[in-house]
Write a protein that holds these residues in place. Structure first.
Motif, PDB file in Angstrom:
ATOM      1  N   ASN A  39      -1.737  -2.273  -9.996  1.00  0.00           N
ATOM      2  CA  ASN A  39      -2.877  -1.375 -10.228  1.00  0.00           C
ATOM      3  C   ASN A  39      -2.463   0.084 -10.086  1.00  0.00           C
ATOM      4  O   ASN A  39      -2.878   0.951 -10.868  1.00  0.00           O
ATOM      5  CB  ASN A  39      -3.997  -1.699  -9.245  1.00  0.00           C
ATOM      6  CG  ASN A  39      -5.237  -0.854  -9.486  1.00  0.00           C
ATOM      7  OD1 ASN A  39      -5.841  -0.915 -10.556  1.00  0.00           O
ATOM      8  ND2 ASN A  39      -5.609  -0.055  -8.487  1.00  0.00           N
ATOM      9  N   SER A  40      -1.612   0.361  -9.101  1.00  0.00           N
ATOM     10  CA  SER A  40      -1.183   1.746  -8.880  1.00  0.00           C
ATOM     11  C   SER A  40      -0.292   2.248 -10.009  1.00  0.00           C
ATOM     12  O   SER A  40      -0.242   3.447 -10.283  1.00  0.00           O
ATOM     13  CB  SER A  40      -0.453   1.869  -7.539  1.00  0.00           C
ATOM     14  OG  SER A  40       0.815   1.257  -7.584  1.00  0.00           O
ATOM     15  N   SER A  96       2.326   1.784  -3.362  1.00  0.00           N
ATOM     16  CA  SER A  96       1.337   2.240  -4.345  1.00  0.00           C
ATOM     17  C   SER A  96       1.292   3.759  -4.462  1.00  0.00           C
ATOM     18  O   SER A  96       0.800   4.288  -5.462  1.00  0.00           O
ATOM     19  CB  SER A  96      -0.054   1.702  -3.988  1.00  0.00           C
ATOM     20  OG  SER A  96      -0.575   2.331  -2.831  1.00  0.00           O
ATOM     21  N   THR A  97       1.823   4.470  -3.467  1.00  0.00           N
ATOM     22  CA  THR A  97       1.858   5.935  -3.567  1.00  0.00           C
ATOM     23  C   THR A  97       2.829   6.398  -4.649  1.00  0.00           C
ATOM     24  O   THR A  97       2.846   7.583  -5.003  1.00  0.00           O
ATOM     25  CB  THR A  97       2.245   6.585  -2.220  1.00  0.00           C
ATOM     26  OG1 THR A  97       3.512   6.091  -1.795  1.00  0.00           O
ATOM     27  CG2 THR A  97       1.216   6.273  -1.145  1.00  0.00           C
ATOM     28  N   THR A 110       2.517   5.996  -7.606  1.00  0.00           N
ATOM     29  CA  THR A 110       1.743   6.486  -8.742  1.00  0.00           C
ATOM     30  C   THR A 110       1.675   8.007  -8.773  1.00  0.00           C
ATOM     31  O   THR A 110       1.460   8.613  -9.827  1.00  0.00           O
ATOM     32  CB  THR A 110       0.314   5.891  -8.714  1.00  0.00           C
ATOM     33  OG1 THR A 110      -0.333   6.164  -9.949  1.00  0.00           O
ATOM     34  CG2 THR A 110      -0.503   6.488  -7.571  1.00  0.00           C
ATOM     35  N   THR A 132       0.829  -1.208   0.000  1.00  0.00           N
ATOM     36  CA  THR A 132       0.000   0.000   0.000  1.00  0.00           C
ATOM     37  C   THR A 132       0.862   1.256   0.000  1.00  0.00           C
ATOM     38  O   THR A 132       0.565   2.237  -0.702  1.00  0.00           O
ATOM     39  CB  THR A 132      -0.932   0.009   1.225  1.00  0.00           C
ATOM     40  OG1 THR A 132      -1.765  -1.160   1.193  1.00  0.00           O
ATOM     41  CG2 THR A 132      -1.806   1.247   1.242  1.00  0.00           C
ATOM     42  N   ASN A 135       0.890   5.369 -14.114  1.00  0.00           N
ATOM     43  CA  ASN A 135       2.158   6.080 -13.937  1.00  0.00           C
ATOM     44  C   ASN A 135       2.887   6.214 -15.272  1.00  0.00           C
ATOM     45  O   ASN A 135       2.968   5.253 -16.040  1.00  0.00           O
ATOM     46  CB  ASN A 135       3.031   5.346 -12.921  1.00  0.00           C
ATOM     47  CG  ASN A 135       4.333   6.085 -12.634  1.00  0.00           C
ATOM     48  OD1 ASN A 135       5.289   5.961 -13.378  1.00  0.00           O
ATOM     49  ND2 ASN A 135       4.353   6.856 -11.563  1.00  0.00           N
TER      50      ASN A 135
END
Length: 225
Positions: free
Chosen positions: A158-159, A130-131, A133, A127, A163
């Protein structure tokens, strides 16, 4: 090129070094580099907060301090104006109630010129990763040996779908199977910037899935580091 070790005006329990690499008369890179030490988080924050620091590299380091100290380190990293490389290999946190997640999130959402994030065997969460992105300057995301599962791969993939800057992702030696690999197959249909995806050492991924990933990446070329 030459390398000069600077130690003046620094008092650090971990006996660290600041290394100055002078690449030309007009270009310098200042690196905070620590290995095989226990390092106080307050003192590390003091080092990284110095003007002109462009890279932090920690290997086999234990970070000592409270949750407040980790918050202070995260505050220094947040919006850092010059740091380009953030590398932690086999880094442990002395306080079991503290983690690197907030620090890494602060770096990814606000650092203005970070291009390489290397977190190996640090157990940072998917998680948090994922930042990435939100980071428009990041080129390399290196994440081996973090115990990532297929669910984690799904979060990261997914993230990264939207990008446009990350060209290399290394998820080698995690706990992925074909399910996690398929998540990146879907990511590659949307993400045209990603050129290198390393998945070696994930025993659950079949040869067929590796072949599909290779086919999607064929012809893509990462820019020079």
């Amino acid at each position: 090129n030459f390398r000069l070790s600077l130690t003046e005006n620094i008092s650090l329990t971990a006996s660290s070094q600041i290394l100055l690499y002078q690449q030309s008369s007009s270009s310098t890179m200042t690196v905070v580099e620590l290995s095989d030490k226990t390092c106080d988080l307050k003192e590390l924050a003091q080092l990284v907060g110095k003007n002109g620091v462009t890279a932090l590299r920690l290997t086999n380091v234990e970070l000592a301090g409270s949750d407040d100290d980790m918050f202070g380190f995260a505050t220094v990293v947040r919006g850092h104006p010059t740091i380009e490389e953030f590398k932690m290999i086999d880094v442990k946190i002395a306080d079991p109630t503290t983690s690197l997640d907030n620090t890494v999130s602060c770096l990814l959402v606000s650092a203005s010129c970070i291009h390489t994030l290397h977190l190996e065997n640090t157990r940072v969460s998917a998680t948090t990763i994922s930042t990435a992105t939100h980071c428009s300057t990041l080129k390399k995301l290196v994440l081996p040996k973090n115990g990532f599962t297929d669910a984690d791969a799904g979060v990261v993939a997914n993230s990264l779908s939207s990008n446009k800057s990350i060209e290399t992702v290394d998820l080698s030696n995690n706990d992925l199977s074909d399910v996690g690999c398929k998540a990146f197959e879907s990511c590659l249909d949307k993400n045209k910037a990603l050129c290198v995806l390393k998945l070696e050492g994930n025993g659950g991924i079949s040869g067929d899935e590796f072949t599909k990933i290779e086919a999607k990446l064929r012809g893509r070329t990462a820019s020079a580091a």
